[in-house]
Design a protein around this motif. Structure first.
Motif, PDB file in Angstrom:
ATOM      1  N   GLY A   1      37.342  44.145  61.238  1.00  0.00           N
ATOM      2  CA  GLY A   1      35.880  44.150  61.442  1.00  0.00           C
ATOM      3  C   GLY A   1      35.319  45.456  60.550  1.00  0.00           C
ATOM      4  O   GLY A   1      34.392  45.659  60.106  1.00  0.00           O
TER       5      GLY A   1
ATOM      6  N   THR B   1      28.841  47.622  49.415  1.00  0.00           N
ATOM      7  CA  THR B   1      28.138  46.834  48.495  1.00  0.00           C
ATOM      8  C   THR B   1      26.628  47.101  48.356  1.00  0.00           C
ATOM      9  O   THR B   1      26.050  47.053  47.368  1.00  0.00           O
ATOM     10  CB  THR B   1      28.296  45.329  49.032  1.00  0.00           C
TER      11      THR B   1
ATOM     12  N   GLN C   1      34.435  41.782  45.184  1.00  0.00           N
ATOM     13  CA  GLN C   1      34.735  40.498  46.024  1.00  0.00           C
ATOM     14  C   GLN C   1      36.019  39.728  45.343  1.00  0.00           C
ATOM     15  O   GLN C   1      36.526  38.815  45.802  1.00  0.00           O
ATOM     16  CB  GLN C   1      33.795  39.218  46.037  1.00  0.00           C
TER      17      GLN C   1
ATOM     18  N   PHE D   1      30.474  45.875  53.478  1.00  0.00           N
ATOM     19  CA  PHE D   1      29.084  45.511  53.806  1.00  0.00           C
ATOM     20  C   PHE D   1      28.302  47.086  53.194  1.00  0.00           C
ATOM     21  O   PHE D   1      27.100  46.607  52.195  1.00  0.00           O
ATOM     22  CB  PHE D   1      28.695  45.374  55.101  1.00  0.00           C
TER      23      PHE D   1
ATOM     24  N   LEU E   1      41.329  42.552  53.457  1.00  0.00           N
ATOM     25  CA  LEU E   1      40.732  42.074  54.486  1.00  0.00           C
ATOM     26  C   LEU E   1      41.272  40.778  54.968  1.00  0.00           C
ATOM     27  O   LEU E   1      41.101  40.436  55.961  1.00  0.00           O
ATOM     28  CB  LEU E   1      39.311  41.732  53.929  1.00  0.00           C
ATOM     29  N   ASN E   2      42.076  39.899  53.890  1.00  0.00           N
ATOM     30  CA  ASN E   2      42.529  38.625  54.071  1.00  0.00           C
ATOM     31  C   ASN E   2      43.840  38.975  54.907  1.00  0.00           C
ATOM     32  O   ASN E   2      44.252  37.975  55.717  1.00  0.00           O
ATOM     33  CB  ASN E   2      42.789  38.183  52.848  1.00  0.00           C
TER      34      ASN E   2
ATOM     35  N   VAL F   1      41.925  42.170  64.416  1.00  0.00           N
ATOM     36  CA  VAL F   1      40.325  41.773  64.471  1.00  0.00           C
ATOM     37  C   VAL F   1      39.628  43.369  64.262  1.00  0.00           C
ATOM     38  O   VAL F   1      38.646  43.289  63.498  1.00  0.00           O
ATOM     39  CB  VAL F   1      40.000  41.184  65.827  1.00  0.00           C
TER      40      VAL F   1
ATOM     41  N   LEU G   1      42.709  39.490  58.250  1.00  0.00           N
ATOM     42  CA  LEU G   1      42.104  38.321  59.043  1.00  0.00           C
ATOM     43  C   LEU G   1      43.460  37.232  59.288  1.00  0.00           C
ATOM     44  O   LEU G   1      43.360  36.598  60.376  1.00  0.00           O
ATOM     45  CB  LEU G   1      41.137  37.608  57.859  1.00  0.00           C
TER      46      LEU G   1
ATOM     47  N   ILE H   1      39.367  42.826  49.382  1.00  0.00           N
ATOM     48  CA  ILE H   1      39.447  41.437  49.844  1.00  0.00           C
ATOM     49  C   ILE H   1      40.716  41.052  50.267  1.00  0.00           C
ATOM     50  O   ILE H   1      41.009  40.398  51.336  1.00  0.00           O
ATOM     51  CB  ILE H   1      38.629  40.593  49.098  1.00  0.00           C
TER      52      ILE H   1
ATOM     53  N   PRO I   1      27.751  35.772  62.999  1.00  0.00           N
ATOM     54  CA  PRO I   1      29.160  36.115  62.599  1.00  0.00           C
ATOM     55  C   PRO I   1      28.850  37.626  62.117  1.00  0.00           C
ATOM     56  O   PRO I   1      29.764  38.473  62.167  1.00  0.00           O
ATOM     57  CB  PRO I   1      29.432  35.309  61.267  1.00  0.00           C
ATOM     58  N   LEU I   2      27.823  38.003  61.465  1.00  0.00           N
ATOM     59  CA  LEU I   2      27.697  39.369  60.992  1.00  0.00           C
ATOM     60  C   LEU I   2      27.575  40.486  62.015  1.00  0.00           C
ATOM     61  O   LEU I   2      28.348  41.490  62.380  1.00  0.00           O
ATOM     62  CB  LEU I   2      26.254  39.622  60.191  1.00  0.00           C
TER      63      LEU I   2
ATOM     64  N   SER J   1      35.145  45.111  57.173  1.00  0.00           N
ATOM     65  CA  SER J   1      34.030  44.321  56.636  1.00  0.00           C
ATOM     66  C   SER J   1      32.698  45.155  56.657  1.00  0.00           C
ATOM     67  O   SER J   1      32.047  44.792  55.541  1.00  0.00           O
ATOM     68  CB  SER J   1      33.892  43.109  57.703  1.00  0.00           C
TER      69      SER J   1
ATOM     70  N   SER K   1      28.914  39.758  65.093  1.00  0.00           N
ATOM     71  CA  SER K   1      30.149  39.588  65.847  1.00  0.00           C
ATOM     72  C   SER K   1      31.027  40.468  65.168  1.00  0.00           C
ATOM     73  O   SER K   1      31.830  41.159  65.791  1.00  0.00           O
ATOM     74  CB  SER K   1      30.306  38.184  65.944  1.00  0.00           C
ATOM     75  N   THR K   2      30.950  40.517  63.766  1.00  0.00           N
ATOM     76  CA  THR K   2      31.955  41.400  62.855  1.00  0.00           C
ATOM     77  C   THR K   2      31.665  42.646  63.321  1.00  0.00           C
ATOM     78  O   THR K   2      32.607  43.490  63.447  1.00  0.00           O
ATOM     79  CB  THR K   2      31.595  41.260  61.513  1.00  0.00           C
TER      80      THR K   2
ATOM     81  N   ASN L   1      32.952  43.814  66.779  1.00  0.00           N
ATOM     82  CA  ASN L   1      34.319  43.517  67.020  1.00  0.00           C
ATOM     83  C   ASN L   1      35.174  44.868  66.263  1.00  0.00           C
ATOM     84  O   ASN L   1      36.060  45.258  66.703  1.00  0.00           O
ATOM     85  CB  ASN L   1      34.815  42.442  66.481  1.00  0.00           C
TER      86      ASN L   1
END
Lengths: 287, 308
Positions: free
Chosen positions: B281, B291, B242, B288, B268-269, B277, B272, B265, B38-39, B284, B41-42, B45
């Protein structure tokens, strides 16, 4: 104890300090409890009673509110069941496999062990949200969208739980025991299941509670994955409550639903608070 | 004979050590499938344009870094990052001050506080409460006709209901208060564990040298607590970034009033749930990196202090 005599000339008398400490502690305890007290009181009152104002004493409509919640439009009983299934499975998988991972790192001297241990520590910091996008796409592709399975399985890789259990094993698990089991002809897998797991039970139970509570309270991922009403967990249902035209709602139902969803955790906590609070500090002493 | 024996033992150890890998399989298989793929893929994308415009699906088309430029040049993200950090700081400062004070009192043997277990149990409890339920509870309690307004009215403190959720300041303070309540007990326990671990001979030596209580606190207790401070700060900062459940439910996902409660977040929500996408992405990956950098910066600041 010498503190008292030596430090007195410089500071406030001990009795005054003690009084200030008690007043502060009582104030913050009050600040922690007051919301739950109001919640409890209002759970026992009917909607019309609540419109009249707040009372300090409870009323008699607890069961009425409960039955109207159960017979209401939200499939709350299903929500409870879903939450319990997800949380129990998560707690079991998370602790069992974290213990297995911790045991591997703690016991065996294989090549790349240090690098793997560092790697797991490094990924501990990565928040789940940053991979949520890829996670959701994967879930859809695997046909696990709108299912509770993807809320449970990923718990097998829980770096934080692994970390606590490894800390515990380092100071509480004599390797000579593993040697002794080998001499007795016990296979490695059997040694782990029948000798190691019972030995680290105290740490396992604490981590199991944390995993259960974390899963029980989780809102972000379930809200993205679960779409069908009867598959939703409690936090998602509570959020739905907020989304509804909630002023038309029976407030008694809202309060009792909040109360019911936090009640199990509070009961577990009150029964086991000594171990839970101890478990929190156990992680801190790593220095 | 001796030599033979030792190679045999070695062989045995190696044979057993193979089990290390076997026991690591469940963790790594799960981690690779549900986190690492998933990381990647994120990240992948984030370089594509891929969203829904009405009924029409746009993309996926490769657009290079366009999503990142788009994300970082619109004021939205900075505003939401500001909201998030402000609400985090507003909860964190009282949290660390109160936690330090309480931990100091709990671990001070000369105070001999009674009922410690009761107090610790109570102040840690909010940490285990479902954040979404806690937030929903606050929304009900502080609503226009809720119990808080009813109590204030009956006490004569206000003449008409105070509309908490129409004011930026009041709404943010409620989020900060919830964050504070949920975390100060946890921090207290962490700091206390650190304080109890301090060797008492250090304190005795300080007394012999005639140190005052505040000197002891700032010259002995604080420096020794530094690793735990780093831990509390980093975890709280990462947790703060978060921030989602509380403001999301308090404002029904809208972040009102005036988008002042929208966190990163929550943005981001939104991406999502609306299946944007590409932008999701990019956000995200941005999160990342932020953080990672922030935890590194905090770590550096604290370790440079040590050298002074």
């Amino acid at each position: 104890m010498n503190n008292e005599t030596t430090m007195k000339p410089h500071g406030v008398p001990i009795g005054v300090r003690r009084t200030i400490a008690y007043i502060t502690l009582i104030f913050f305890s009050f600040l922690c409890l007051i919301w739950f007290y109001i919640l409890l009181i209002n759970s026992t009152r009917s909607h019309s009673e609540m419109t009249l104002g707040f009372t300090v004493l409870p009323s008699t409509h607890l069961l009425d509110n409960w039955s109207s919640l159960i017979n209401g439009t939200i499939p709350i009983a299903r929500g409870f069941l879903n939450s319990i299934i997800v949380s129990v499975c998560t707690a079991v998988l998370c602790t069992y496999f974290s213990a297995m991972t911790a045991y591997a790192i703690n016991t065996y001297q294989f090549k790349g062990r240090a690098a793997i241990a560092t790697f797991i520590l490094a990924i501990m910091m990565i928040p789940g949200q940053v991979t949520a996008l890829g996670f959701l796409r994967l879930i859809v592709r695997l046909g696990m969208d709108d299912s509770i399975v993807p809320l449970i399985i990923p718990a097998i890789a829980s770096p934080v739980t692994y970390f606590y259990l490894k800390q515990y094993m380092e100071s509480n698990l004599p390797l000579s025991l593993v040697e002794a089991a080998r001499i007795d002809g016990s296979g490695e897998f059997r040694t782990f299941n029948t000798i190691i797991l019972p030995l680290i039970k105290p740490a396992i139970s604490v981590q199991m509670i944390f995993a259960f509570v974390g899963s029980w309270n989780n809102y972000f991922t379930p809200a993205l994955i679960l779409h069908t009403d009867t598959k939703k967990t409690l936090p998602v249902m509570i959020a739905q409550l907020r989304g509804a035209d909630w002023l038309r709602f029976d407030m008694g139902q809202i309060y009792i639903m909040i109360a019911a969803s936090i009640f199990p955790v509070i009961v577990i906590y009150l029964l086991l608070s000594r171990y839970i609070v101890g478990g929190v500090s156990a992680g801190a002493v790593k220095g | 004979m001796d030599k033979n024996k030792s190679t045999k033992a070695n062989h045995n150890v190696v044979k057993f050590n193979r089990w290390g890998y076997i026991f690591l399989i469940p963790f790594f298989v799960t981690y690779i499938i549900f986190s690492l793929i998933p990381l990647f893929s994120t990240i992948y994308n984030s370089f594509f344009e891929n969203y829904r415009s009405g009924l029409k699906q746009i993309g996926p088309n490769f657009v290079g870094g366009a999503n990142y430029v788009n994300l970082l040049t619109t004021p939205e993200i900075w505003k939401y990052l500001g909201n998030t950090l402000l609400m985090w700081v507003g909860g964190f400062i009282p949290q660390i001050v109160i936690a330090l004070l309480l931990a100091y009192w709990f671990s001070d043997p000369s105070l001999r506080l009674k009922g410690q277990r009761f107090f610790k149990t109570v102040i840690y409890m909010p940490n285990l409460i479902m954040a979404s339920a806690f937030s929903m509870l606050f929304f009900a309690l502080f609503s226009d006709s809720g119990p808080v307004n009813q109590i204030l009215l009956s006490l004569g403190a206000i003449k008409e209901p105070f509309k908490f959720f129409q004011f930026v300041g009041a709404s943010r303070i409620l989020v900060m208060l919830m964050n504070f309540l949920m975390w100060f007990g946890n921090t207290t326990i962490l700091l206390m564990a650190g304080m109890l671990g301090i060797d008492s001979s250090l304190y005795e030596a300080a007394q012999v040298d005639g140190a005052t209580a505040s000197q002891v606190f700032f010259k002995i207790t604080m420096p020794i607590l530094r690793p735990i401070f780093i831990y509390v700060l980093i975890t709280s900062l990462i947790g703060g970034l978060q921030m989602f459940d509380v403001p999301q439910i308090l404002t029904n996902g809208r972040g009102n009033p005036m988008d002042a409660l929208t966190t990163v977040i929550m943005l981001l929500n939104r991406y999502l749930t609306s299946k944007d996408v590409g932008r999701g992405g990019a956000l995200s990956v941005f999160l990342f990196i932020v953080t990672g950098i922030l935890s590194l910066v905090v770590f550096r600041i604290n370790s440079s202090k040590e050298k002074d």
